[in-house]
Structure formats: structure tokens, C-alpha cells
Write a protein that holds these residues in place. Structure first.
Motif, short mmCIF file in Angstrom:
data_model
loop_
_atom_site.label_atom_id
_atom_site.label_comp_id
_atom_site.label_asym_id
_atom_site.label_seq_id
_atom_site.Cartn_x
_atom_site.Cartn_y
_atom_site.Cartn_z
N SER A 142 0.85 -1.17 0.00
CA SER A 142 0.00 0.00 0.00
C SER A 142 0.89 1.23 0.00
CB SER A 142 -0.97 0.02 1.18
OG SER A 142 -2.04 0.92 0.87
N HIS B 240 1.01 5.92 -0.01
CA HIS B 240 0.40 7.22 0.23
C HIS B 240 1.24 8.26 -0.48
CE1 HIS B 240 -1.86 10.24 2.41
NE2 HIS B 240 -2.59 9.28 2.93
N GLU C 208 4.80 2.10 0.40
CA GLU C 208 5.47 2.97 -0.57
C GLU C 208 5.07 4.44 -0.40
OE1 GLU C 208 5.38 2.20 -5.12
OE2 GLU C 208 3.96 3.81 -4.72
N ALA D 128 4.55 7.47 -2.38
CA ALA D 128 4.32 7.59 -3.82
C ALA D 128 4.60 9.02 -4.31
CB ALA D 128 2.90 7.15 -4.15
N HIS E 252 3.32 9.81 -7.86
CA HIS E 252 1.88 10.09 -7.87
C HIS E 252 1.59 11.52 -7.40
CE1 HIS E 252 1.00 5.64 -8.18
NE2 HIS E 252 0.08 6.15 -8.96
N TYR F 122 -2.31 7.97 -13.97
CA TYR F 122 -2.18 7.72 -12.52
C TYR F 122 -2.55 6.28 -12.13
CZ TYR F 122 -2.87 8.86 -7.49
OH TYR F 122 -2.81 8.90 -6.11
N GLN G 49 -0.22 3.24 -10.49
CA GLN G 49 -0.60 2.57 -9.24
C GLN G 49 -0.67 1.05 -9.46
OE1 GLN G 49 -3.56 4.54 -6.96
NE2 GLN G 49 -3.99 2.79 -5.65
N VAL H 78 -6.65 -0.21 1.64
CA VAL H 78 -6.84 1.18 1.20
C VAL H 78 -8.16 1.73 1.72
CG1 VAL H 78 -5.50 1.23 -0.94
CG2 VAL H 78 -7.81 0.28 -0.95
N1 TRP Z 1 -3.23 6.57 -4.86
C1 TRP Z 1 -2.88 6.37 -3.48
C2 TRP Z 1 -3.37 7.56 -2.66
O1 TRP Z 1 -3.62 8.61 -3.17
C3 TRP Z 1 -1.40 6.21 -3.28
C4 TRP Z 1 -0.83 5.00 -3.92
C5 TRP Z 1 0.12 4.95 -4.88
C6 TRP Z 1 -1.17 3.64 -3.64
N2 TRP Z 1 0.43 3.68 -5.22
C7 TRP Z 1 -0.35 2.84 -4.50
C8 TRP Z 1 -2.09 3.02 -2.77
C9 TRP Z 1 -0.48 1.46 -4.50
C10 TRP Z 1 -2.19 1.64 -2.77
C11 TRP Z 1 -1.40 0.85 -3.65
O2 TRP Z 1 -3.48 7.46 -1.45
#
Ligand code: TRP
Length: 335
Positions: free
Chosen positions: A10, A12, A42, A44, A47, A135, A139, A153
């Protein structure tokens, strides 16, 4: 990994300091899963760039701060792999390859994308970037790189998990069953109220942060919104409309919560006293996290070393996965 229930990934985005809503809603559950699962967590940063590519100067600090919040909340580098996405450049290659089998129409239909393009600040008038559209593919790459079967999540991430599963099915269809279809694991925790009674959120400026001092927490609890019909001591209150009562339910004993309900409704218990008690119970619960946070913040060398070690462990797994993917896609003719 033997004896474990499987692998978790997972993550953030490093968008700012984490608050007790993050802790109760996510981090507490992640920390509890570390004994049963092989966990990868991770940060991120790529992201975060999809909507914040004009704010890179503060990125290193935001990464450090979220790493500190995570470790203070109990993510344990001895048992889990904590790493920064951009330290594992293999994610970029897998993102590119998964992008080949992902129809643009799936991405344009994604509710988070539609929401972002409707509500987001337009950085320089050029409209949403290619990176933002991609995005969910990025992910998906994060998740399948580690062959994670469980992804804990919040509800807002369910569309991304569904897309990940669809991308996996399409990829496996063309190139053989390399990737497991990951399952989302939702935490069932109700939202924590902020000091104005709305959902706790950085953007509402109503949060109690893990980085706050004991005095700041006490001050924020003192200023918390209460039942608007209970104006002075002696007025009968409505605990179910009061965010302070939500804190009592979260952090006080069930027997005491029942008592508080009766005493609030009869008017015997005033808000000032009730808040002081809620504040004390909250600090008993999260005080140790705040303390650990302060210690980690004073030892940034250690925090950075944890992330470097994490990147090493993540890259070892990522290299194996990519070798498999290249072979399956016949991209390994010279290796
Ligand atoms: N998109 C997630 C968020 O905004 C962050 C994220 C990036 C994520 N890679 C991931 C969550 C992989 C779970 C698995 O919080």
C-alpha cells in the motif's frame, strides 16, 4: 514469507503531515497487519507529481515527514519494507509496459480522474497532464511489481484497485498469468471528526496532527466544536451531535462513555470538563506516537537510512518481476 497470509503493498502520496484521522483510518490497520503479511509500504512521490509538478522543492521534506509519521505510528522497518517510489525506477518501466495494454477509454472513465479535472487547480492553463491520466496505471505497476495479493486502502481508492484488476486480466491474457489479481481490503473505521466537527482533513484546516505537541493537542481539543444547543453548564446536551463525544467513544472506556452520555444529557456534565477528559484520554492513546515521532524527527540520518535500505529490498523484488515481464513479452533477446 513462509507462514504468512500473503503480500501487501500500500502507499500514500507525500502531501503533508499526517493527522489522527490517517492514524485511526489507515496506519493503525497497516501496523497491525505486519505480523501476518509480508508488507511493502510505498511513499508515492511520482503520484504526488501528477497534480503537484510545480511544487517539487518541498518534496524531500514531505517524504521525510511522512516516513517519520509512518514509523512513529508503528510501521516497523525490521518487519516491513518502507521505500520511496522514485528510488525504484523499475516502476517506470512496468508503468510503460502496462500502459500498452490499457485502453485510454478506461482511464478517461475513471471517477477519480473525472473528479480531478473538474475540481483541480490548473497549474498554468495547460489542462490535465498525461501523467494524471496515467495515474491508475502507475498505481497498478506499484501493486503488481510486488505481486501483492492484498491492498489495504480507503474507499476512495476502490476505482484504482478495480482498474488494476482489469489491467492484470488483460496483461495476463496476452502474456501469460504472471500477476495475481489483487484484492482491496477496506478499513471499516468511521471518519474521525476534526475540531470544527467536519471530517478531519488537511484541506479543512481542522486536523490534530501526529506532529503536534501535547500543548497544541490540548489547545485544539479545548476549541473543539460541541453541540450548539448546549451553551452553558446545566443545559441538556445531545452527545450524538457532538464531536467531543465521538472522541470519548474512541478513547474512553465503554462504562465511562455510558456515564458521560447520561451526564451530558441531564446537563450535569459541562463541555469544558468533558473536553478536558477527552483530551487526556486522546493523549494517553496517541501520546506515545507523538513522543516517538519527536525522537525520529531528531534522527533524520536514521530515517534516511531506513528508506535507502527499503529501496534496496524493493529493487531486488522489482528486478525479478521485470525480468519475468520482459521474457513474457519477448523483450529479452539480448539478455
Ligand atoms: N493513490 C494512493 C493515494 O492517493 C497512493 C498509492 C500509490 C497507492 N500507489 C499505490 C495506494 C499502491 C495503494 C497501492 O493514497
Amino acid at each position: 514469507m513462509l507462514g504468512k497470509k500473503g503480500r501487501i503493498l500500500s502507499g500514500h502520496r507525500p502531501t503533508g503531515l499526517l493527522h489522527i484521522g490517517h492514524y485511526e483510518g489507515t496506519l493503525r490497520a497497516w501496523a497491525a497487519m505486519q505480523d501476518d503479511y509480508d508488507c511493502f509500504f510505498e511513499i508515492a512521490d511520482w503520484h504526488a507529481l501528477t497534480t503537484g509538478y510545480d511544487e517539487t522543492a518541498t518534496m524531500p521534506e514531505r517524504i521525510e515527514q511522512i516516513a517519520i509519521d509512518w514509523m512513529a505510528a508503528g510501521l516497523d522497518p525490521e518487519r516491513s519494507t518502507l521505500f520511496v517510489q522514485s528510488d525504484v525506477p523499475e516502476h517506470a518501466e512496468l508503468f510503460l509496459l502496462l500502459g500498452m495494454v490499457t485502453p485510454v477509454s478506461w482511464l478517461e472513465r475513471c471517477p477519480t480522474y473525472k473528479d480531478q479535472i473538474a475540481n483541480l487547480r490548473d497549474i498554468d492553463g495547460a489542462g490535465p497532464g498525461f501523467g494524471l491520466l496515467g495515474y491508475p496505471v502507475l498505481q497498478a505497476a506499484d501493486i503488481v511489481m510486488y505481486k501483492a495479493n492484498v491492498v489495504p486502502v480507503g474507499e476512495d481508492q476502490l476505482p484504482h484497485l478495480e482498474l488494476t484488476r482489469e489491467i492484470v486480466r488483460r496483461f495476463n491474457n496476452f502474456f501469460g498469468g504472471i500477476f495475481p489479481e489483487p484484492e482491496a481490503l477496506l478499513s471499516d473505521f468511521a471518519a474521525v471528526p476534526g475540531i470544527d466537527g467536519r471530517k478531519m482533513s488537511k484541506s479543512y484546516d481542522n486536523a490534530i496532527n501526529l506532529a503536534d505537541s501535547v500543548d497544541e493537542v490540548a489547545k485544539k481539543m479545548k476549541s473543539m466544536f460541541t453541540d450548539p444547543e448546549k451553551l452553558r453548564m446545566g443545559d441538556p446536551g445531545h452527545p450524538d451531535r457532538c464531536p467531543v463525544f465521538t472522541y470519548q467513544r474512541m478513547y474512553n472506556t465503554p462504562a465511562r462513555v455510558d456515564e458521560i452520555k447520561v451526564q451530558c444529557e441531564s446537563g450535569e456534565l459541562g463541555c469544558v470538563k468533558c473536553k478536558a477528559e477527552a483530551s487526556e484520554r486522546l493523549l494517553e492513546a496517541v501520546g506515545p506516537i507523538m513522543q516517538r515521532r519527536a525522537e525520529l524527527a531528531a534522527d533524520l540520518g536514521y530515517v534516511r537510512q531506513v528508506l535507502r535500505d527499503g529501496a534496496g529490498k524493493a529493487r531486488a523484488v522489482a528486478a525479478d518481476t521485470l525480468a519475468e515481464v520482459r521474457a513474457a513479452m519477448s523483450l529479452d533477446s539480448t539478455s
